[in-house]
Design a protein around this motif. Structure first.
Motif, PDB file in Angstrom:
ATOM      1  N   GLU A 162      38.587  -4.940  22.606  1.00  0.00           N
ATOM      2  CA  GLU A 162      39.702  -4.234  21.956  1.00  0.00           C
ATOM      3  C   GLU A 162      39.203  -3.517  20.688  1.00  0.00           C
ATOM      4  N   ARG A 163      38.369  -4.215  19.917  1.00  0.00           N
ATOM      5  CA  ARG A 163      37.839  -3.625  18.683  1.00  0.00           C
ATOM      6  C   ARG A 163      37.070  -2.347  19.007  1.00  0.00           C
ATOM      7  N   LEU A 164      36.296  -2.382  20.054  1.00  0.00           N
ATOM      8  CA  LEU A 164      35.529  -1.189  20.446  1.00  0.00           C
ATOM      9  C   LEU A 164      36.490  -0.067  20.852  1.00  0.00           C
ATOM     10  N   GLY A 165      37.502  -0.402  21.649  1.00  0.00           N
ATOM     11  CA  GLY A 165      38.450   0.609  22.100  1.00  0.00           C
ATOM     12  C   GLY A 165      39.131   1.289  20.929  1.00  0.00           C
ATOM     13  N   ARG A 166      39.511   0.476  19.938  1.00  0.00           N
ATOM     14  CA  ARG A 166      40.249   1.008  18.788  1.00  0.00           C
ATOM     15  C   ARG A 166      39.395   1.937  17.942  1.00  0.00           C
ATOM     16  N   GLU A 167      38.076   1.681  17.922  1.00  0.00           N
ATOM     17  CA  GLU A 167      37.159   2.490  17.098  1.00  0.00           C
ATOM     18  C   GLU A 167      37.259   3.970  17.408  1.00  0.00           C
ATOM     19  N   ASP A 168      37.363   4.283  18.692  1.00  0.00           N
ATOM     20  CA  ASP A 168      37.363   5.685  19.104  1.00  0.00           C
ATOM     21  C   ASP A 168      38.025   5.731  20.481  1.00  0.00           C
ATOM     22  N   PRO A 169      39.377   5.700  20.483  1.00  0.00           N
ATOM     23  CA  PRO A 169      40.092   5.475  21.749  1.00  0.00           C
ATOM     24  C   PRO A 169      39.843   6.547  22.812  1.00  0.00           C
ATOM     25  N   GLY A 170      39.471   7.747  22.382  1.00  0.00           N
ATOM     26  CA  GLY A 170      39.334   8.828  23.365  1.00  0.00           C
ATOM     27  C   GLY A 170      37.974   8.892  24.039  1.00  0.00           C
ATOM     28  N   ARG A 171      37.029   8.066  23.588  1.00  0.00           N
ATOM     29  CA  ARG A 171      35.650   8.205  24.082  1.00  0.00           C
ATOM     30  C   ARG A 171      35.508   7.624  25.495  1.00  0.00           C
ATOM     31  N   PRO A 172      34.924   8.387  26.442  1.00  0.00           N
ATOM     32  CA  PRO A 172      34.683   7.804  27.768  1.00  0.00           C
ATOM     33  C   PRO A 172      33.629   6.698  27.678  1.00  0.00           C
ATOM     34  N   SER A 197      40.640  -6.992  31.507  1.00  0.00           N
ATOM     35  CA  SER A 197      41.017  -5.829  32.319  1.00  0.00           C
ATOM     36  C   SER A 197      42.182  -5.082  31.671  1.00  0.00           C
ATOM     37  N   GLU A 198      43.065  -5.807  30.974  1.00  0.00           N
ATOM     38  CA  GLU A 198      44.181  -5.124  30.295  1.00  0.00           C
ATOM     39  C   GLU A 198      43.659  -4.211  29.191  1.00  0.00           C
ATOM     40  N   VAL A 199      42.663  -4.695  28.444  1.00  0.00           N
ATOM     41  CA  VAL A 199      42.085  -3.870  27.375  1.00  0.00           C
ATOM     42  C   VAL A 199      41.409  -2.638  27.991  1.00  0.00           C
ATOM     43  N   ALA A 200      40.606  -2.869  29.012  1.00  0.00           N
ATOM     44  CA  ALA A 200      39.872  -1.750  29.638  1.00  0.00           C
ATOM     45  C   ALA A 200      40.854  -0.716  30.176  1.00  0.00           C
ATOM     46  N   GLN A 201      41.915  -1.192  30.795  1.00  0.00           N
ATOM     47  CA  GLN A 201      42.926  -0.304  31.368  1.00  0.00           C
ATOM     48  C   GLN A 201      43.618   0.488  30.257  1.00  0.00           C
ATOM     49  N   HIS A 202      43.961  -0.198  29.172  1.00  0.00           N
ATOM     50  CA  HIS A 202      44.661   0.453  28.056  1.00  0.00           C
ATOM     51  C   HIS A 202      43.851   1.617  27.511  1.00  0.00           C
ATOM     52  N   TYR A 203      42.536   1.425  27.400  1.00  0.00           N
ATOM     53  CA  TYR A 203      41.697   2.477  26.819  1.00  0.00           C
ATOM     54  C   TYR A 203      41.026   3.350  27.872  1.00  0.00           C
ATOM     55  N   GLY A 204      41.357   3.158  29.121  1.00  0.00           N
ATOM     56  CA  GLY A 204      40.775   3.985  30.180  1.00  0.00           C
ATOM     57  C   GLY A 204      39.275   3.826  30.310  1.00  0.00           C
ATOM     58  N   MET A 205      38.791   2.620  30.044  1.00  0.00           N
ATOM     59  CA  MET A 205      37.342   2.386  30.178  1.00  0.00           C
ATOM     60  C   MET A 205      37.014   2.177  31.648  1.00  0.00           C
ATOM     61  N   LEU A 206      35.894   2.747  32.072  1.00  0.00           N
ATOM     62  CA  LEU A 206      35.420   2.484  33.433  1.00  0.00           C
ATOM     63  C   LEU A 206      34.681   1.145  33.405  1.00  0.00           C
ATOM     64  N   VAL A 207      35.011   0.253  34.333  1.00  0.00           N
ATOM     65  CA  VAL A 207      34.353  -1.057  34.362  1.00  0.00           C
ATOM     66  C   VAL A 207      33.446  -1.138  35.584  1.00  0.00           C
ATOM     67  N   LEU A 208      32.195  -1.524  35.342  1.00  0.00           N
ATOM     68  CA  LEU A 208      31.338  -1.893  36.468  1.00  0.00           C
ATOM     69  C   LEU A 208      31.284  -3.416  36.477  1.00  0.00           C
ATOM     70  N   SER A 209      31.874  -4.003  37.502  1.00  0.00           N
ATOM     71  CA  SER A 209      31.921  -5.446  37.608  1.00  0.00           C
ATOM     72  C   SER A 209      30.743  -5.860  38.496  1.00  0.00           C
ATOM     73  N   ASP A 210      29.706  -6.356  37.842  1.00  0.00           N
ATOM     74  CA  ASP A 210      28.473  -6.702  38.559  1.00  0.00           C
ATOM     75  C   ASP A 210      28.614  -8.140  39.068  1.00  0.00           C
ATOM     76  N   GLU A 211      28.978  -8.256  40.337  1.00  0.00           N
ATOM     77  CA  GLU A 211      29.289  -9.568  40.915  1.00  0.00           C
ATOM     78  C   GLU A 211      28.230 -10.006  41.923  1.00  0.00           C
ATOM     79  N   ILE A 212      26.999  -9.603  41.652  1.00  0.00           N
ATOM     80  CA  ILE A 212      25.930  -9.909  42.605  1.00  0.00           C
ATOM     81  C   ILE A 212      25.698 -11.419  42.742  1.00  0.00           C
TER      82      ILE A 212
END
Ligand code: GLU
Length: 432
Positions: A162-172, A197-212
């Protein structure tokens, strides 16, 4: 006319690869092998390679398909893409289809393509696997290391994202989460996955879920973040870990349907670089991803051996003064030796790199320093991969034992002896 050939003798490197050295995991493996060839007794807890053989039906499928010689479609063999989608529907409750899948020569290569193609800053927890950050560097992306704490098992907490998202919400941004985790062996509780996932969704972050390592969650029933954020999560898997086939080099990504543009862009680059993944390996991988009782049984036994061995190693290291809770999955431990900083400093050891060097020199136990995974150089953490044993023999032996109880200590002594001895040596060395 004399042609100036100086450009051949001078170093002309792309600035993004200047200073790049071979990946720590592969370097420690080759170094361990060299030392062994030179006659030293080395305990190979450096490279994270599955100790188990490839399941029999998958080997048979490869044998039956050795003649497959044609180039396959860039995105992958259609039957394999379907089988991979089926696997994720079964394991992760992901509503996906074969068209959503991209196959590549290892998930590592697919991650590199993703970072090349997606124009966004990379955000990863410290510690994370050794190659995410160098890949970002090679393609010129900014890297943001997210803080974690030992008390939380080095897992990313939603407030830090969340802290990262708030820093610069528009950044991909591309956030990579790997669980069960390499290097720690820990995994997220379902509530934490949901909150992340709620935080990532809120800020439109792309998530790579590495579930190997998902199938190597020791108690079974691995859960994915993807169903909480289906439109923004890619899920990565492959044959290297749960199927014991690292050297076969086959990895897979599943994309949300709305991110087809990303899949297509990665496939376009693939078509100009590796063309397609090896045909016989893809045919054999269909059998692996289809699963079935024999593969389920193989996985159950693999998990049982790893759970007992991980708990044993963690307990021994705790007795020796390390912080090391029992791992939840995969085959890694990330002990923190900070409590022993003073006696170690008195021996001239003040960094994780010095710690691993001296450990290797004095005991023959090969590990990797926490610094290679993004931790501060002077923090006394290291990763050990408890994989140096004959996995085929251990699986056979586990088959004969009743399912309910954890595998006993004498099983580990008999079938995972090298790892048990490596940990004993390490604990003895710490106590000096
Ligand atoms: N993933 C494994 C490790 O962390 C080895 C493969 C690799 O790094 O390419 O040790």
């Amino acid at each position: 006319m004399k042609v100036n050939h100086a450009f051949l003798s001078e170093v002309h490197l792309n600035p993004t690869v200047q200073g790049l050295t071979p990946s720590a995991t592969l370097a420690i493996n080759e170094r361990s092998d060299r030392l062994r060839r030179a006659g030293r007794q080395i305990f190979k807890l450096g490279l994270g390679q599955s100790p188990f053989p490839v399941p029999r039906p998958v080997v048979e499928a490869l044998r039956a398909n050795a003649h497959q010689k044609d180039y396959l479609p860039v995105k992958g063999l259609p039957a394999l893409r379907e089988a991979v989608a089926g696997f994720h529907r079964r394991i992760d409750e992901l509503a996906c289809r074969g068209d959503d899948v991209l196959v590549g020569p290892g998930s590592k290569e697919l991650m590199f393509l993703l970072q090349l193609v997606y124009e966004g800053e990379l955000a990863i927890p410290a510690p994370s696997w050794v190659s995410y950050a160098p890949q970002a560097r090679i393609v010129g992306r900014r890297i943001h290391w997210l803080p974690t704490r030992a008390e939380h098992g080095w897992l990313l907490m939603p407030e830090d994202l969340e802290r990262l998202g708030r820093e610069d919400p528009g950044r991909p941004r591309l956030v990579i989460l790997n669980y069960p985790s390499n290097p720690t062996g820990y995994t997220y509780r379902i509530e934490t996955l949901q909150a992340l996932s709620e935080v990532a969704q809120h800020y439109g972050m792309l998530v790579l879920s590495d579930e190997i390592y998902g199938e190597l969650f020791h108690s079974g029933g691995h859960r994915s973040l993807a169903p909480f954020y289906p439109e923004g999560t890619l899920v990565s898997s492959g044959l290297s870990k749960w199927c014991g086939a690292g050297g076969w080099r086959l990895g897979t990504f599943v994309f949300p349907p709305d991110l087809r543009w990303l899949l297509d862009a990665m496939a376009a680059v693939a078509s100009e670089t590796f063309t397609a993944t090896s045909a016989p390996i893809q045919y054999a991988a269909v059998r692996a991803f289809e699963g079935g009782p024999e593969i389920d049984d193989y996985l159950r036994r693999s998990r049982r051996v790893l759970a007992a061995l991980g708990a044993h190693c963690a307990a021994r290291l705790r007795e020796a003064g390390a912080r090391a809770a029992p791992p939840h999955g995969a085959f890694y431990l990330f002990p923190d030796l900070s409590a022993l900083a003073e006696p170690l400093r008195a021996r001239g050891i003040a960094t994780s790199t010095a710690l691993c060097e001296r450990l290797l020199e004095d005991t023959g136990v090969a590990t990797l320093p926490g610094a290679d995974f993004g931790r501060p150089p002077d923090e006394l953490t290291l990763r050990l991969a408890y994989v140096d044993f004959d996995g085929a023999q251990a699986l056979d032996a586990a088959a004969g034992l009743p399912d309910e109880a954890p595998l006993p200590e004498r099983f580990l002594q008999a079938h995972c002896g090298n790892v048990v001895e490596a940990i004993d040596r390490m604990c003895g060395w710490l106590a000096v």
